[in-house]
Design an enzyme around this catalytic site. Structure first.
Site, PDB file in Angstrom:
ATOM      1  N   ASN A   1      60.683  37.881 -12.532  1.00  0.00           N
ATOM      2  CA  ASN A   1      60.655  38.100 -13.982  1.00  0.00           C
ATOM      3  C   ASN A   1      60.797  36.830 -14.807  1.00  0.00           C
ATOM      4  O   ASN A   1      60.449  36.820 -15.982  1.00  0.00           O
ATOM      5  CB  ASN A   1      61.702  39.138 -14.376  1.00  0.00           C
ATOM      6  CG  ASN A   1      61.168  40.522 -14.066  1.00  0.00           C
ATOM      7  OD1 ASN A   1      60.022  40.836 -14.388  1.00  0.00           O
ATOM      8  ND2 ASN A   1      61.972  41.341 -13.405  1.00  0.00           N
TER       9      ASN A   1
ATOM     10  N   HIS B   1      65.190  43.729  -4.947  1.00  0.00           N
ATOM     11  CA  HIS B   1      64.350  44.016  -6.106  1.00  0.00           C
ATOM     12  C   HIS B   1      62.968  44.486  -5.650  1.00  0.00           C
ATOM     13  O   HIS B   1      62.132  43.675  -5.234  1.00  0.00           O
ATOM     14  CB  HIS B   1      64.254  42.755  -6.984  1.00  0.00           C
ATOM     15  CG  HIS B   1      63.508  42.956  -8.247  1.00  0.00           C
ATOM     16  ND1 HIS B   1      62.877  41.936  -8.909  1.00  0.00           N
ATOM     17  CD2 HIS B   1      63.271  44.066  -8.984  1.00  0.00           C
ATOM     18  CE1 HIS B   1      62.294  42.418  -9.989  1.00  0.00           C
ATOM     19  NE2 HIS B   1      62.514  43.709 -10.053  1.00  0.00           N
TER      20      HIS B   1
END
Ligand code: CAA
Length: 269
Positions: free
Chosen positions: A177, A127
């Site tokens: 997140n 990511h």
């Protein structure tokens, strides 16, 4: 984000094949790479011939079959489980059995993506953060079946890319997140409830917390559709109402106000 990842890999000396669904998207990606590298040429941090060598290492294609000889593929398609699973199925049949299949997903389960292939041990999350050439972190996510060997190789590759790998288990929103998006969602609730103006909310977080961007500016930068998709993953994944997306976020996405990329979000561009 795909073009940012391609740029960073090519700058680190790797030969890259950048694959997208249309020539138009590929041209847009190459333009972004050119602009980003040109900043460094202008600041005399990169020689013009080095810039040409970097872009020369990136081949573009709309044919996924051209990824056949890849040692590793980093998928960065739209944030939709069905689309990603189909891409992983195709990659599984196209690439050599030893190839690692990584996903740049910001919240979709790596375990689910792995189970769409016959090589779940070689499927992993990589990511990257936006803007990819600037941000140091790569959050590395291990799916239920990801092997230690795959993890070690991706950890080493991330360092070769000049980034810092930090490990995380496969859980909704991972770490980045799970922590970032509820803050952004809360800022949107505050705006929705009229607690403060967009400028005040962003200014308070920028000046008071030393964040480089306020949460509403950052939401526009990430894309409001992406923010909503991530909140939905958190909401469904944990089944906890504290992750419910703000109705104002939903309304903006319905209106097509997706942030910077569409010219309007919480701000106008
Ligand atoms: N390519 C290359 N370099 C870039 C760049 C790009 N696209 N964008 C900015 N830069 C460079 C500039 O050249 C400049 O470099 P120097 O300082 O070395 O000269 C540096 O970055 C700072 O740029 P600016 O001065 O133009 O602007 P700024 O100081 O406002 O910084 C920013 C811009 C780096 C984007 C900064 O505002 C920032 O860090 N914002 C927060 C970014 C963030 O939170 N990213 C994570 C988003 S979440 C995510 O990506 C994952 C997810 O799953 C949602």
């Amino acid at each position: 984000m795909g073009n940012g990842i391609a740029q960073v890999a090519a700058r680190s000396g790797f030969d890259v094949v950048m694959c997208d669904v249309s020539a138009e998207f590929l041209a847009r990606g190459m333009k972004a790479i050119d602009k980003s590298l040109q900043r460094d040429v202008d600041k005399e941090r990169l020689a013009a011939d080095e810039k040409n060598a970097i872009t020369g290492r990136i081949k573009t294609t709309t044919e996924m079959a051209e990824l056949a000889s890849a040692v590793i593929v980093v998928e960065a398609v739209t944030e939709d489980l069905n689309v990603k699973q189909k891409v992983f199925q195709s990659l599984d049949s196209i690439t050599a059995p030893a190839a690692i299949l990584a996903s740049n997903t910001s919240s979709i389960s790596i375990t689910r993506l792995g189970s769409a292939t016959g090589r779940a041990d070689k499927v992993i999350g990589m990511h990257f953060m936006n803007p990819v050439p600037v941000m140091k972190l790569v959050e590395i996510i291990r799916g239920a079946a990801t092997s230690d060997d795959t993890y070690a190789k991706v950890h080493a590759l991330t360092e070769k890319l000049g980034k810092i790998p930090l490990e995380c288990q496969d859980s909704p929103g991972f770490i980045s997140n799970r922590v970032l998006m509820p803050m952004i969602n809360e800022a949107i609730f505050a705006l929705y409830e009229g607690v403060a103006s967009r400028e005040s909310i962003d200014g308070i977080m920028k000046l008071g917390m030393n964040h480089p961007m306020g949460p509403l500016t950052l939401a526009d930068f990430i894309g409001l559709d992406v923010c909503l998709a991530i909140m939905n993953v958190l909401h469904e994944g944990f089944g906890d109402s504290k992750y419910r997306p703000c109705p104002l976020l939903k309304r903006y996405v319905d209106a097509g106000w997706l942030g910077r990329k569409s010219g309007r979000g919480f701000y106008e561009y």
